[in-house]
Design a protein around this motif. Structure first.
Motif, PDB file in Angstrom:
ATOM      1  N   PRO A 150       0.793  -1.232   0.000  1.00 20.44           N
ATOM      2  CA  PRO A 150       0.000   0.000   0.000  1.00 20.44           C
ATOM      3  C   PRO A 150       0.825   1.280   0.000  1.00 20.44           C
ATOM      4  O   PRO A 150       0.345   2.327  -0.422  1.00 20.44           O
ATOM      5  CB  PRO A 150      -0.818  -0.095   1.294  1.00 20.44           C
ATOM      6  N   SER A 151       2.083   1.205   0.415  1.00 19.96           N
ATOM      7  CA  SER A 151       2.913   2.418   0.447  1.00 19.96           C
ATOM      8  C   SER A 151       3.209   2.956  -0.952  1.00 19.96           C
ATOM      9  O   SER A 151       3.642   4.094  -1.102  1.00 19.96           O
ATOM     10  CB  SER A 151       4.221   2.157   1.194  1.00 19.96           C
ATOM     11  N   LEU A 152       2.968   2.163  -1.987  1.00 20.43           N
ATOM     12  CA  LEU A 152       3.208   2.616  -3.357  1.00 20.43           C
ATOM     13  C   LEU A 152       2.169   3.646  -3.820  1.00 20.43           C
ATOM     14  O   LEU A 152       2.373   4.303  -4.823  1.00 20.43           O
ATOM     15  CB  LEU A 152       3.212   1.432  -4.329  1.00 20.43           C
ATOM     16  N   ILE A 153       1.062   3.745  -3.131  1.00 19.54           N
ATOM     17  CA  ILE A 153      -0.051   4.654  -3.389  1.00 19.54           C
ATOM     18  C   ILE A 153      -0.816   4.239  -4.656  1.00 19.54           C
ATOM     19  O   ILE A 153      -2.017   4.106  -4.647  1.00 19.54           O
ATOM     20  CB  ILE A 153       0.387   6.133  -3.472  1.00 19.54           C
ATOM     21  N   GLY A 154      -0.142   4.032  -5.743  1.00 21.32           N
ATOM     22  CA  GLY A 154      -0.745   3.612  -7.006  1.00 21.32           C
ATOM     23  C   GLY A 154       0.357   3.107  -7.921  1.00 21.32           C
ATOM     24  O   GLY A 154       1.543   3.243  -7.631  1.00 21.32           O
ATOM     25  N   GLY A 155      -0.019   2.525  -9.054  1.00 22.95           N
ATOM     26  CA  GLY A 155       0.973   1.990  -9.978  1.00 22.95           C
ATOM     27  C   GLY A 155       1.567   0.705  -9.453  1.00 22.95           C
ATOM     28  O   GLY A 155       0.990   0.030  -8.611  1.00 22.95           O
ATOM     29  N   PHE A 156       2.758   0.370  -9.965  1.00 24.01           N
ATOM     30  CA  PHE A 156       3.417  -0.836  -9.480  1.00 24.01           C
ATOM     31  C   PHE A 156       4.928  -0.729  -9.632  1.00 24.01           C
ATOM     32  O   PHE A 156       5.452   0.134 -10.323  1.00 24.01           O
ATOM     33  CB  PHE A 156       2.888  -2.100 -10.166  1.00 24.01           C
ATOM     34  N   GLN A 163      17.477  -5.783 -11.205  1.00 21.02           N
ATOM     35  CA  GLN A 163      16.845  -4.679 -11.925  1.00 21.02           C
ATOM     36  C   GLN A 163      15.531  -4.308 -11.251  1.00 21.02           C
ATOM     37  O   GLN A 163      14.782  -5.175 -10.811  1.00 21.02           O
ATOM     38  CB  GLN A 163      16.552  -5.057 -13.377  1.00 21.02           C
ATOM     39  N   VAL A 164      15.264  -2.990 -11.184  1.00 18.66           N
ATOM     40  CA  VAL A 164      14.009  -2.508 -10.608  1.00 18.66           C
ATOM     41  C   VAL A 164      13.376  -1.545 -11.597  1.00 18.66           C
ATOM     42  O   VAL A 164      14.023  -0.628 -12.089  1.00 18.66           O
ATOM     43  CB  VAL A 164      14.258  -1.789  -9.255  1.00 18.66           C
ATOM     44  N   LEU A 165      12.098  -1.785 -11.882  1.00 20.84           N
ATOM     45  CA  LEU A 165      11.308  -0.884 -12.714  1.00 20.84           C
ATOM     46  C   LEU A 165      10.221  -0.320 -11.807  1.00 20.84           C
ATOM     47  O   LEU A 165       9.301  -1.034 -11.417  1.00 20.84           O
ATOM     48  CB  LEU A 165      10.701  -1.652 -13.892  1.00 20.84           C
ATOM     49  N   ASP A 166      10.364   0.941 -11.432  1.00 16.50           N
ATOM     50  CA  ASP A 166       9.445   1.552 -10.469  1.00 16.50           C
ATOM     51  C   ASP A 166       8.508   2.529 -11.175  1.00 16.50           C
ATOM     52  O   ASP A 166       8.897   3.626 -11.548  1.00 16.50           O
ATOM     53  CB  ASP A 166      10.229   2.258  -9.365  1.00 16.50           C
ATOM     54  N   LEU A 167       7.275   2.109 -11.366  1.00 17.77           N
ATOM     55  CA  LEU A 167       6.247   2.923 -12.013  1.00 17.77           C
ATOM     56  C   LEU A 167       5.159   3.296 -11.011  1.00 17.77           C
ATOM     57  O   LEU A 167       4.004   3.464 -11.370  1.00 17.77           O
ATOM     58  CB  LEU A 167       5.644   2.157 -13.197  1.00 17.77           C
ATOM     59  N   SER A 168       5.560   3.454  -9.752  1.00 20.98           N
ATOM     60  CA  SER A 168       4.594   3.737  -8.697  1.00 20.98           C
ATOM     61  C   SER A 168       4.405   5.241  -8.518  1.00 20.98           C
ATOM     62  O   SER A 168       5.264   6.049  -8.874  1.00 20.98           O
ATOM     63  CB  SER A 168       5.051   3.125  -7.372  1.00 20.98           C
ATOM     64  N   LEU A 173       6.272  10.827  -6.877  1.00 16.61           N
ATOM     65  CA  LEU A 173       6.234  11.885  -5.867  1.00 16.61           C
ATOM     66  C   LEU A 173       7.637  12.146  -5.304  1.00 16.61           C
ATOM     67  O   LEU A 173       8.008  13.295  -5.057  1.00 16.61           O
ATOM     68  CB  LEU A 173       5.263  11.527  -4.737  1.00 16.61           C
ATOM     69  N   GLN A 174       8.404  11.091  -5.117  1.00 15.34           N
ATOM     70  CA  GLN A 174       9.772  11.228  -4.611  1.00 15.34           C
ATOM     71  C   GLN A 174      10.636  12.005  -5.610  1.00 15.34           C
ATOM     72  O   GLN A 174      11.412  12.868  -5.222  1.00 15.34           O
ATOM     73  CB  GLN A 174      10.388   9.858  -4.324  1.00 15.34           C
ATOM     74  N   LYS A 175      10.478  11.721  -6.906  1.00 17.76           N
ATOM     75  CA  LYS A 175      11.227  12.446  -7.936  1.00 17.76           C
ATOM     76  C   LYS A 175      10.825  13.915  -7.956  1.00 17.76           C
ATOM     77  O   LYS A 175      11.677  14.802  -8.080  1.00 17.76           O
ATOM     78  CB  LYS A 175      10.979  11.822  -9.311  1.00 17.76           C
ATOM     79  N   LEU A 176       9.531  14.174  -7.812  1.00 15.64           N
ATOM     80  CA  LEU A 176       9.037  15.560  -7.782  1.00 15.64           C
ATOM     81  C   LEU A 176       9.607  16.298  -6.569  1.00 15.64           C
ATOM     82  O   LEU A 176      10.063  17.429  -6.668  1.00 15.64           O
ATOM     83  CB  LEU A 176       7.506  15.577  -7.758  1.00 15.64           C
TER      84      LEU A 176
END
Length: 182
Positions: A150-156, A163-168, A173-176
């Protein structure tokens, strides 16, 4: 636990080579999974860690827990359990299982993937579509496991090996936040 990985590697490799030779890769993978789960249970872990208990007794107890499973029908697999017990390495079984699983997946040209999402996916069709798209992205067949975070808020977020593909939404929000504070 890098130390466990180092200890487990020769056991996993040797067992995998024997399984390949005897055409028991899948059944022994199931047996290893059950053993790995068993040694993580509190009562079994206490038995495994007890230095007063004979290693043959520990191996017999674990073999007894698996009962009539497909892997336990193989004398070679049972002997493997005795060898691990004799080497006082039963607590490493979860790592042996993980490395054996990696060997089995690489033999099938597949990779293990963990897909985290904020919510449970609607159905198997949606999961299959996501796995199909990710297989194209990673250019490999994937053995996917889905987990809710649930900490991802949305996406996956997808982890395939290192390798990590973070589309959450959390990552966006962290990048912003980073862009605004720098």
């Amino acid at each position: 636990m890098a130390e466990f990985a180092t200890i487990a590697r020769p056991y996993a490799k040797a067992l995998f080579e024997l399984a390949e030779e005897k055409n028991h890769i899948k059944s022994w993978l199931g047996g290893l999974k059950e053993l790995a789960w068993s040694v993580q249970q509190p009562q079994v872990a206490a038995l495994v860690e007890n230095t007063e208990t004979d290693s043959k007794y520990k191996a017999d107890a674990l073999i007894g827990l698996l009962g009539d499973s497909e892997a336990m029908k193989s004398e070679t697999f049972r002997n493997f359990v005795y060898v691990v017990a004799e080497g006082k390495r039963l607590q490493v079984l979860p790592e042996i299982y993980a490395q054996y699983q990696d060997l089995a997946l690489s033999r099938d040209n597949a990779k293990k993937a963990v897909i985290y999402s904020a919510y449970e996916f609607a159905g198997e069709g949606q999961k299959a579509k996501i796995v199909s798209d990710l297989e194209q992205h990673f250019n490999s067949r994937l053995d996917a496991t889905f987990k809710v975070d649930p900490s991802l808020i949305g996406g996956f977020k997808v982890e395939v090996g290192d390798q990590v593909l973070d589309l959450s939404v959390q990552a966006k929000l962290q990048k912003l936040y980073t862009a605004m504070t720098n």
